[in-house]
Scaffold this motif. Sequence first.
Motif: not given
Length: 195
Positions: A2-11, A75-83, A85-93
């Motif tokens: 996710l860190a690799r794509f963070e700027s793309t995701i936030s845009d 990302i917009v809520a300025r969560q930690s990288p682990d949070t 990743a967890r939000a992404a995984k749980l949203s799409g599971a």
Amino acid sequence: MLARFESTISDLPSRAPNGQSDLLIPELLIGSENRLRMHSAPIDWTNRAARPVLLDITPGWTQMELGFRGAAAAIVARQSPDTVARAAKLSGAFAGSIRNNLLRIPDDTGIPNALGISSSSQLFGTEGELLHTTFVSRYSVFESRAITRDACASDLATARGYCSHHSGSRIGIRAKCVDRTTRKGRPKYAGYARC
């Protein structure tokens, strides 16, 4: 990942849902071969406390789109990288229609009883910390091709055959080809079928 794509995701656009023109973009393309395109899907988080693991082949469009939406919100809520990743995984599971179909299997095999819960649906809600979902391929794979009216009609005929074979005659199919215009002004046809 996710860190690799963070700027793309936030845009990504803040509207929901994101469309294919938002997510099937070069910035999220992992690789391609012939007509197959492999795109990033934000499902890297691992639930190390999970007891059962559900495995599928590859994340589909719904899982990919909801995962990116969950990641973007975190990302917009300025969560930690682990949070994030967890939000992404749980949203799409296993989101979308696959989840409803999938829940029958654990319920029929007694998994909820073994976990001390009443229904497998709780694994995607209040008891989500018990479950880990993953895929053989962590990336979404899509076929890229020019869609013509004839190809659309052929795809829908195939869908009609599939639905009548798998659903019986009790359930009908609604299908149509929709004429859309691409960014370059050329017509593109998209087929929609539902059993």
